[in-house]
Write an enzyme that holds these catalytic residues in place. Structure first.
Site, PDB file in Angstrom:
ATOM      1  CG  ASN A   1      -2.275   0.645   0.907  1.00 24.11           C
ATOM      2  OD1 ASN A   1      -2.359   1.552   0.092  1.00 24.11           O
ATOM      3  ND2 ASN A   1      -3.316   0.181   1.573  1.00 24.11           N
TER       4      ASN A   1
ATOM      5  CB  ALA B   1      -2.310  -0.927  12.847  1.00 25.90           C
TER       6      ALA B   1
ATOM      7  CB  SER C   1      -1.525   1.110   8.738  1.00 25.60           C
ATOM      8  OG  SER C   1      -2.370   0.965   7.638  1.00 25.60           O
TER       9      SER C   1
ATOM     10  CG  HIS D   1      22.791   4.051  11.603  1.00 23.58           C
ATOM     11  ND1 HIS D   1      23.560   4.608  10.621  1.00 23.58           N
ATOM     12  CD2 HIS D   1      21.505   4.299  11.264  1.00 23.58           C
ATOM     13  CE1 HIS D   1      22.785   5.186   9.732  1.00 23.58           C
ATOM     14  NE2 HIS D   1      21.518   5.008  10.106  1.00 23.58           N
TER      15      HIS D   1
END
Length: 180
Positions: free
Chosen positions: A77, A155, A137, A107
């Protein structure tokens, strides 16, 4: 109308860059507008299965010696990103909600003798996402994670450890209401 014209040109340019790269293999993919594929000329391999669908404003980065494998009937999406420095694989019939992020690296840093984060030195570990998965999402998947087949990731979850097959993960948040 002019905007639609430029969108069409940009889409064709992105598809052309995928087709022209010697280590990229794809067939019958659909891409929306504003997508950005950054593919290092010395990447190991990108394999995108049949009928993959990339909505709008997607960012896919595959760097030198990295490989990305995406199964058939994949759906991504709006506003998602894949950041691949080593290896990421995504199974068939898997779908991503809006703003899903995958990072197969982190990192490097040190804490002694003083704290320092390195901007271009990384720890890397592969990500594997199974088939028939749904990532809701705002899900973030971090390096070294395996998500089994048939999983639903709710989500807002940050996935930093392996998820066994046939599992639903829920980000339990609590709203607290206090009277003023």
């Amino acid at each position: 109308m002019l905007y639609n014209f430029f969108e069409k040109i940009q889409r064709k340019k992105q598809l052309s860059s995928l087709k022209k790269h010697p280590n990229v293999f794809s067939q019958n993919i659909r891409i929306g507008v504003g997508n950005h594929f950054v593919l290092d000329r010395n990447l190991r391999k990108v394999n995108i299965g049949h009928s993959a669908d990339f909505r709008n404003y997607i960012s896919i980065l595959v760097l030198e010696n990295a490989s990305l494998e995406i199964g058939t009937d994949f759906f991504m999406n709006n506003f998602c990103s894949i950041n691949c420095m080593e290896h990421i694989s995504i199974g068939s019939h898997t779908l991503f909600g809006e703003n899903v992020k995958l990072y197969d690296h982190n990192h490097c840093y040190e804490t002694s003798p003083e704290f320092k984060v390195y901007s271009s030195k990384f720890n890397k570990a592969p990500i594997k996402i199974g088939s028939n998965c749904w990532l809701g999402s705002n899900v973030t998947v971090l390096k070294g994670v395996t998500i089994g087949d048939n999983c639903i990731i709710g989500a807002g979850c940050t996935i930093y450890q392996d998820i066994p097959p046939n599992t639903r993960v829920i980000n339990k948040q609590e709203l607290i209401f206090d009277s003023l």
